[in-house]
Design an enzyme around this catalytic site. Structure first.
Site, PDB file in Angstrom:
ATOM      1  N   TYR A   1       0.830  -1.218   0.000  1.00 55.65           N
ATOM      2  CA  TYR A   1       0.000   0.000   0.000  1.00 55.65           C
ATOM      3  C   TYR A   1       0.859   1.262   0.000  1.00 55.65           C
ATOM      4  CZ  TYR A   1      -4.299  -2.567   0.135  1.00 55.65           C
ATOM      5  OH  TYR A   1      -5.339  -3.383  -0.230  1.00 55.65           O
TER       6      TYR A   1
ATOM      7  N   ARG B   1       1.617   1.772  -3.585  1.00 51.15           N
ATOM      8  CA  ARG B   1       0.464   2.300  -4.336  1.00 51.15           C
ATOM      9  C   ARG B   1       0.185   3.762  -3.963  1.00 51.15           C
ATOM     10  NH1 ARG B   1      -1.915  -1.296  -7.600  1.00 51.15           N
ATOM     11  NH2 ARG B   1      -3.676   0.062  -7.991  1.00 51.15           N
TER      12      ARG B   1
ATOM     13  N   ASP C   1      -7.447   6.296  -4.641  1.00 54.21           N
ATOM     14  CA  ASP C   1      -6.288   7.093  -5.045  1.00 54.21           C
ATOM     15  C   ASP C   1      -6.449   8.605  -4.872  1.00 54.21           C
ATOM     16  OD1 ASP C   1      -7.933   7.853  -7.236  1.00 54.21           O
ATOM     17  OD2 ASP C   1      -7.107   6.278  -8.516  1.00 54.21           O
TER      18      ASP C   1
ATOM     19  N   HIS D   1     -14.417   2.216  -0.831  1.00 52.95           N
ATOM     20  CA  HIS D   1     -13.394   1.266  -0.386  1.00 52.95           C
ATOM     21  C   HIS D   1     -12.266   1.932   0.388  1.00 52.95           C
ATOM     22  CE1 HIS D   1     -14.754  -1.724  -3.771  1.00 52.95           C
ATOM     23  NE2 HIS D   1     -15.610  -1.632  -2.777  1.00 52.95           N
TER      24      HIS D   1
ATOM     25  N   CYS E   1      -2.383   3.006  21.533  1.00 50.21           N
ATOM     26  CA  CYS E   1      -2.370   1.684  22.168  1.00 50.21           C
ATOM     27  C   CYS E   1      -1.181   0.816  21.776  1.00 50.21           C
ATOM     28  CB  CYS E   1      -3.669   0.944  21.847  1.00 50.21           C
ATOM     29  SG  CYS E   1      -3.767   0.447  20.124  1.00 50.21           S
TER      30      CYS E   1
ATOM     31  N   GLY F   1     -15.362   2.671 -15.962  1.00 49.01           N
ATOM     32  CA  GLY F   1     -14.099   2.001 -15.631  1.00 49.01           C
ATOM     33  C   GLY F   1     -14.189   0.998 -14.511  1.00 49.01           C
TER      34      GLY F   1
ATOM     35  N   GLU G   1     -14.137  -2.390 -22.536  1.00 50.15           N
ATOM     36  CA  GLU G   1     -14.506  -3.814 -22.586  1.00 50.15           C
ATOM     37  C   GLU G   1     -15.959  -3.981 -22.175  1.00 50.15           C
ATOM     38  OE1 GLU G   1     -12.133  -6.128 -23.269  1.00 50.15           O
ATOM     39  OE2 GLU G   1     -10.429  -4.728 -23.242  1.00 50.15           O
TER      40      GLU G   1
ATOM     41  N   ALA H   1     -12.307   6.153 -20.890  1.00 39.58           N
ATOM     42  CA  ALA H   1     -12.982   7.231 -20.167  1.00 39.58           C
ATOM     43  C   ALA H   1     -12.394   8.602 -20.504  1.00 39.58           C
ATOM     44  CB  ALA H   1     -12.874   6.976 -18.661  1.00 39.58           C
TER      45      ALA H   1
HETATM   46  P1  NAD Z   1     -11.165  -3.646 -12.126  1.00 37.91           P
HETATM   47  O1  NAD Z   1      -9.645  -3.676 -12.150  1.00 37.91           O
HETATM   48  O2  NAD Z   1     -11.888  -4.854 -11.751  1.00 37.91           O
HETATM   49  O3  NAD Z   1     -11.705  -3.226 -13.566  1.00 37.91           O
HETATM   50  C1  NAD Z   1     -11.235  -2.136 -14.264  1.00 37.91           C
HETATM   51  C2  NAD Z   1     -12.165  -1.897 -15.426  1.00 37.91           C
HETATM   52  O4  NAD Z   1     -11.746  -0.712 -16.066  1.00 37.91           O
HETATM   53  C3  NAD Z   1     -12.159  -3.015 -16.495  1.00 37.91           C
HETATM   54  O5  NAD Z   1     -13.498  -3.378 -16.795  1.00 37.91           O
HETATM   55  C4  NAD Z   1     -11.481  -2.354 -17.695  1.00 37.91           C
HETATM   56  O6  NAD Z   1     -12.027  -2.810 -18.941  1.00 37.91           O
HETATM   57  C5  NAD Z   1     -11.823  -0.893 -17.471  1.00 37.91           C
HETATM   58  N1  NAD Z   1     -10.876   0.053 -18.062  1.00 37.91           N
HETATM   59  C6  NAD Z   1      -9.547  -0.108 -18.303  1.00 37.91           C
HETATM   60  N2  NAD Z   1      -9.039   1.008 -18.859  1.00 37.91           N
HETATM   61  C7  NAD Z   1     -10.065   1.891 -18.961  1.00 37.91           C
HETATM   62  C8  NAD Z   1     -10.168   3.223 -19.453  1.00 37.91           C
HETATM   63  N3  NAD Z   1      -9.103   3.869 -19.954  1.00 37.91           N
HETATM   64  N4  NAD Z   1     -11.377   3.825 -19.405  1.00 37.91           N
HETATM   65  C9  NAD Z   1     -12.467   3.186 -18.903  1.00 37.91           C
HETATM   66  N5  NAD Z   1     -12.430   1.925 -18.433  1.00 37.91           N
HETATM   67  C10 NAD Z   1     -11.238   1.295 -18.463  1.00 37.91           C
HETATM   68  O7  NAD Z   1     -11.549  -2.421 -11.214  1.00 37.91           O
HETATM   69  P2  NAD Z   1     -12.775  -2.196 -10.229  1.00 37.91           P
HETATM   70  O8  NAD Z   1     -14.046  -2.595 -10.908  1.00 37.91           O
HETATM   71  O9  NAD Z   1     -12.609  -0.820  -9.714  1.00 37.91           O
HETATM   72  O10 NAD Z   1     -12.585  -3.233  -9.017  1.00 37.91           O
HETATM   73  C11 NAD Z   1     -11.361  -3.575  -8.433  1.00 37.91           C
HETATM   74  C12 NAD Z   1     -11.090  -3.103  -6.995  1.00 37.91           C
HETATM   75  O11 NAD Z   1      -9.737  -2.679  -6.999  1.00 37.91           O
HETATM   76  C13 NAD Z   1     -11.859  -1.945  -6.479  1.00 37.91           C
HETATM   77  O12 NAD Z   1     -12.421  -2.343  -5.297  1.00 37.91           O
HETATM   78  C14 NAD Z   1     -10.838  -0.829  -6.187  1.00 37.91           C
HETATM   79  O13 NAD Z   1     -10.976  -0.404  -4.839  1.00 37.91           O
HETATM   80  C15 NAD Z   1      -9.497  -1.460  -6.315  1.00 37.91           C
HETATM   81  N6  NAD Z   1      -8.497  -0.706  -7.125  1.00 37.91           N
HETATM   82  C16 NAD Z   1      -8.392   0.666  -7.018  1.00 37.91           C
HETATM   83  C17 NAD Z   1      -7.478   1.365  -7.812  1.00 37.91           C
HETATM   84  C18 NAD Z   1      -7.352   2.876  -7.693  1.00 37.91           C
HETATM   85  O14 NAD Z   1      -7.662   3.442  -6.647  1.00 37.91           O
HETATM   86  N7  NAD Z   1      -6.937   3.580  -8.766  1.00 37.91           N
HETATM   87  C19 NAD Z   1      -6.672   0.682  -8.715  1.00 37.91           C
HETATM   88  C20 NAD Z   1      -6.798  -0.731  -8.775  1.00 37.91           C
HETATM   89  C21 NAD Z   1      -7.713  -1.397  -7.979  1.00 37.91           C
END
Ligand code: NAD
Length: 264
Positions: free
Chosen positions: A70, A73, A107, A122, A167, A204, A232, A248
């Protein structure tokens, strides 16, 4: 010429909307250089699966590994910049009477882009809590902008979690891990907003992580117009009123331009 063909109905529904909910996932930050969980991971961390970090069991087995993942990240997120998709959502909020961003991301990029009403389902990489009793801890990452510290993490040198000043227990990131319940307050606010909105934008997200993935269904069942933006197809695609299969950072600014040119 526009690369995304936007149906007139989508523009009209957005223009007339009193309340909009935008549900965002990791994909909206992909164009800021923050990898999604489904993107191939490189470097040290590629030998692990996400379950090795983002579960309570992972923390019990090796808290230094989880803390270091973390930290990595957090420092990447700090270096990243909001992209045109984050900025377009902030602009949409300025022109909509009632708009809420509900994000699964941790983020902080929506807030940095200027979105004011953001529900973080989250948690956040930038908040911390006591691993023992969950109270908030005001820990500051003095290495947030330290390139050498980032390199050390990438080489596999782990950092130990800090200690709770109250603590003495370990401090953990204020992130909702897999297998942990969603905190009731943000979830209740997000579900209420989804039920009350006129348009729900889903951007996304793979729409696989529940309960967040149920929000668009809740919105649609309550009469909202559902727009998905994702290159996708997902489980949600066939339920959307309009699914823009595009990035996006391309689709959202185009949508905003279409709204502006149709205004008045
Ligand atoms: P996911 O990784 O499951 O899915 C990402 C989705 O984004 C995919 O369907 C993909 O096709 C799409 N995608 C990729 N590039 C894109 C673009 N340029 N424009 C639009 N869509 C695009 O992510 P999720 O559904 O958010 O779930 C995963 C978990 O991971 C979440 O709970 C989240 O908290 C965590 N996570 C957060 C971050 C962050 O904070 N940036 C990064 C990774 C994972």
């Amino acid at each position: 010429m526009s690369k995304v063909v936007i149906p007139q109905e989508a523009i009209e529904r957005l223009r007339a909307a009193r309340a909009i909910v935008a549900l965002t996932g990791a994909g909206i930050s992909a164009e800021s250089g923050i990898p999604t969980f489904r993107a191939p991971v490189t470097g040290l961390w590629s030998q692990y699966r996400v379950e090795d970090f983002a579960t309570p069991g992972a923390w019990r087995r090796n808290s230094a590994l989880v803390w270091s993942w973390y930290s990595h990240r957090r420092r990447l997120a700090y270096r990243a910049q909001p992209n045109p998709a984050h900025l377009a959502l902030a602009e949409l909020e300025r022109r909509t009477p009632n708009m809420i961003v509900v994000t699964q991301n941790v983020d902080g990029l929506h807030q940095r882009a200027g979105s004011r009403t953001v529900i973080e389902l989250h948690g956040s990489l930038f908040r911390f809590r006591c691993a023992d009793d969950d109270t908030a801890v005001a820990w500051e990452d003095h290495d947030i902008d330290n390139a050498e510290a980032l390199e050390r993490l990438e080489r596999g040198e782990l950092e130990a979690p800090p200690v709770c000043p109250q603590c003495g227990a370990q401090v953990r990131p204020d992130i909702v891990w897999f297998e942990e319940p969603m905190p009731r307050k943000p979830w209740g606010a997000a579900a209420n907003a989804a039920q009350a909105c006129d348009v729900c934008l889903v951007i996304g997200t793979s729409a696989l992580v529940y309960p967040a993935a149920s929000l668009p269904q809740l919105a649609k069942a309550s009469g909202a117009y559902l727009i998905e933006i994702n290159p996708e197809a997902t489980d949600l695609t066939r339920r959307a009123n309009w699914s823009a299969q595009a990035r996006a950072g391309v689709a959202l600014p185009e949508l905003l331009r279409a709204l502006e040119s149709s205004a008045g």
